[in-house]
Design a protein around this motif. Structure first.
Motif, PDB file in Angstrom:
ATOM      1  N   GLY A  87       0.817  -1.205   0.000  1.00  0.00           N
ATOM      2  CA  GLY A  87       0.000   0.000   0.000  1.00  0.00           C
ATOM      3  C   GLY A  87       0.852   1.256   0.000  1.00  0.00           C
ATOM      4  O   GLY A  87       1.973   1.264   0.522  1.00  0.00           O
ATOM      5  N   MET A 105      -4.116   5.266   3.583  1.00  0.00           N
ATOM      6  CA  MET A 105      -3.679   4.406   2.490  1.00  0.00           C
ATOM      7  C   MET A 105      -4.280   4.912   1.185  1.00  0.00           C
ATOM      8  O   MET A 105      -5.486   4.914   1.005  1.00  0.00           O
ATOM      9  CB  MET A 105      -4.098   2.977   2.763  1.00  0.00           C
ATOM     10  CG  MET A 105      -3.266   2.044   1.917  1.00  0.00           C
ATOM     11  SD  MET A 105      -3.287   0.373   2.464  1.00  0.00           S
ATOM     12  CE  MET A 105      -3.040   0.482   4.181  1.00  0.00           C
ATOM     13  N   LYS A 165      -3.858   0.484  -2.702  1.00  0.00           N
ATOM     14  CA  LYS A 165      -3.593  -0.829  -2.098  1.00  0.00           C
ATOM     15  C   LYS A 165      -3.607  -1.895  -3.196  1.00  0.00           C
ATOM     16  O   LYS A 165      -4.507  -1.879  -4.047  1.00  0.00           O
ATOM     17  CB  LYS A 165      -4.664  -1.129  -1.049  1.00  0.00           C
ATOM     18  CG  LYS A 165      -4.374  -2.369  -0.234  1.00  0.00           C
ATOM     19  CD  LYS A 165      -5.487  -2.618   0.768  1.00  0.00           C
ATOM     20  CE  LYS A 165      -5.437  -4.048   1.260  1.00  0.00           C
ATOM     21  NZ  LYS A 165      -6.612  -4.409   2.044  1.00  0.00           N
ATOM     22  N   GLU A 196      -4.502  -4.719   6.918  1.00  0.00           N
ATOM     23  CA  GLU A 196      -3.708  -3.569   6.467  1.00  0.00           C
ATOM     24  C   GLU A 196      -2.707  -3.103   7.525  1.00  0.00           C
ATOM     25  O   GLU A 196      -1.909  -2.208   7.265  1.00  0.00           O
ATOM     26  CB  GLU A 196      -4.635  -2.391   6.112  1.00  0.00           C
ATOM     27  CG  GLU A 196      -5.479  -2.675   4.881  1.00  0.00           C
ATOM     28  CD  GLU A 196      -6.441  -1.551   4.579  1.00  0.00           C
ATOM     29  OE1 GLU A 196      -6.548  -0.630   5.396  1.00  0.00           O
ATOM     30  OE2 GLU A 196      -7.089  -1.614   3.518  1.00  0.00           O
ATOM     31  N   ILE A 256       0.995  -3.212   6.639  1.00  0.00           N
ATOM     32  CA  ILE A 256       1.331  -2.171   5.647  1.00  0.00           C
ATOM     33  C   ILE A 256       1.554  -0.841   6.366  1.00  0.00           C
ATOM     34  O   ILE A 256       2.532  -0.130   6.106  1.00  0.00           O
ATOM     35  CB  ILE A 256       0.197  -2.007   4.597  1.00  0.00           C
ATOM     36  CG1 ILE A 256       0.006  -3.302   3.805  1.00  0.00           C
ATOM     37  CG2 ILE A 256       0.482  -0.847   3.651  1.00  0.00           C
ATOM     38  CD1 ILE A 256      -1.080  -3.235   2.759  1.00  0.00           C
TER      39      ILE A 256
END
Ligand SMILES: [Zn+2]
Length: 395
Positions: free
Chosen positions: A100, A108, A111, A373, A376
């Motif tokens: 991401g 973000m 992605k 996520e 990330i």
């Protein structure tokens, strides 16, 4: 390529800039006088640094001084320009690679993901490079200053090497060097669960300087990330956080690490699906399908499934109580699919609440609000720390 840590450079100006930026991230928007007060830097130094960062487009001013007392004099404040610098966060998981594009506020912007079909390092690294290139191409003129990578297993962040990843079957893979050879952006690597803790503390806990935050991840395996005094704790040889391999039952089941009765053999998704597979003769089904069945049947009241989940949750509760006794953290974050099951989480919470000796009533315990996520975000946070705040020099 050789890197030196910013704090070892002995360069006062660079250290002042680091301190200034830290304050911008932690407390912004802030006025020049507040920065001076918090940092101890002199007003002329703050003014010079503010001018430098304004000219680089990294910070902006707002709140104009009208000079009119009747209208009220506004203090000019400085804030980070959130999209002025970007980082890419990547998780190399067991089944997929997630990547991401993250801005300075932890948002973000892009992605992407790709499934891992062959775990062989060359193939996975090639897929990672392609994914990063796709994102860089998409963000065009925007400035990507660094890439953070989270991988499973024992990761030496200083050397940029995945020392041992049993799940990926990797040993001593020079991940940072292999990526930097092909991508002209600096790379930093670390363990994926450690980065979850960093992501949580940086972007969801607002760069907190908590004395202790422990993130516990429970899915197929079990791990934890530890933040002590606002800093990620990596331990000797970057091997801290192997919560799944703490022994809860001596003479218990043999674990993949060679010990018997590790928490991972009692409270992980792998342990529970293995028990359910045997109980229901589900030899042909893969992990995710058995897990789905186990959770669904437990929710429908099937006693065998309920027993497996609640027993595993009980062991997890004992494990967390050990962590509380050791670290007395301010905050415990529960992350991963297992904690979404109430049957698993109820005994965990019950045991923690009964742990009066560990002062558990003073500890904030919550589920992470971010699922897949989080690595990330943590990888992005690490890249920001290394390549923007504590600027690293190449030589
Ligand atoms: Zn073990």
């Amino acid at each position: 390529m050789h890197y030196l840590r910013g704090e070892n450079m002995g360069d006062v100006r660079k250290n002042n800039r680091t301190r200034f930026l830290e304050i911008m991230f932690k407390y912004g928007p802030v006025s020049r006088s507040e920065i001076s007060e918090i940092s101890g830097l002199t007003p002329p130094t703050v003014t010079a640094l503010a001018n430098e960062l304004l000219s680089e487009g990294l910070v902006e001013e707002f709140g104009i001084d009208t000079g009119n007392r009747a209208l009220g004099r506004k203090r000019i404040q400085l804030s980070l320009v959130k999209n002025s610098r970007l980082v890419i966060g990547v998780e190399i998981g067991v089944k997929q690679i997630l990547a991401g594009l993250v801005n300075l506020s932890g948002e973000m912007l892009i992605k992407r993901s790709v499934m891992i079909t062959f775990k062989e390092p060359d193939t996975v690294i090639r897929q990672t490079i392609d994914l990063i290139r796709d994102i860089v191409k998409e963000c065009q003129d925007k400035k990507v200053i660094g890439i953070g990578i989270g991988a499973t297993g024992l990761v030496d962040s200083d050397a940029g090497v995945v020392r041992n990843s049993p799940n990926l079957e990797w040993r001593n893979i020079q991940l940072r060097e292999l990526l930097e050879r092909e991508i002209a952006i600096p790379v930093v690597v670390d363990n994926n669960v450690r980065l979850m803790a960093l992501g949580e503390n940086t972007f969801l806990n607002h760069w907190s300087e908590v004395s202790g935050l422990i993130l516990i991840h429970a899915g197929y395996g079990i791990g934890c990330g530890i933040i002590l005094n606002g800093q990620l704790y990596c331990g000797n040889s970057f091997s801290a956080g192997e919560f799944g391999h703490t022994v809860i039952m001596p003479n218990g089941i043999l674990c993949s690490c060679g010990k018997h009765g590790c928490l991972e053999t009692l409270a992980s998704g792998r342990a529970m699906t293995s028990a359910y597979r045997q109980k229901k003769s589900l030899e042909d089904l893969e992990y995710s399908k058995i897990m789905e069945k186990l959770l669904k049947n437990a929710e429908n009241g099937e006693q065998g499934a309920v027993d497996i989940l609640s027993e595993a949750g009980t062991y997890m509760g004992y494990g967390i109580n050990n962590l509380i006794s050791l670290f007395a953290p301010d905050s415990i974050i529960l992350h991963g699919s297992l904690f979404h099951s109430e049957i698993y989480t109820t005994p965990v919470m019950k045991l923690i609440q009964e742990n009066h000796y560990g002062n558990s009533e003073r500890i904030t315990i919550k589920q992470s609000q971010v699922d897949d996520e989080l690595v990330i975000l943590g990888a992005g946070a690490l890249a920001l720390q290394r390549f923007l705040i504590c600027k690293i020099v190449t030589g």
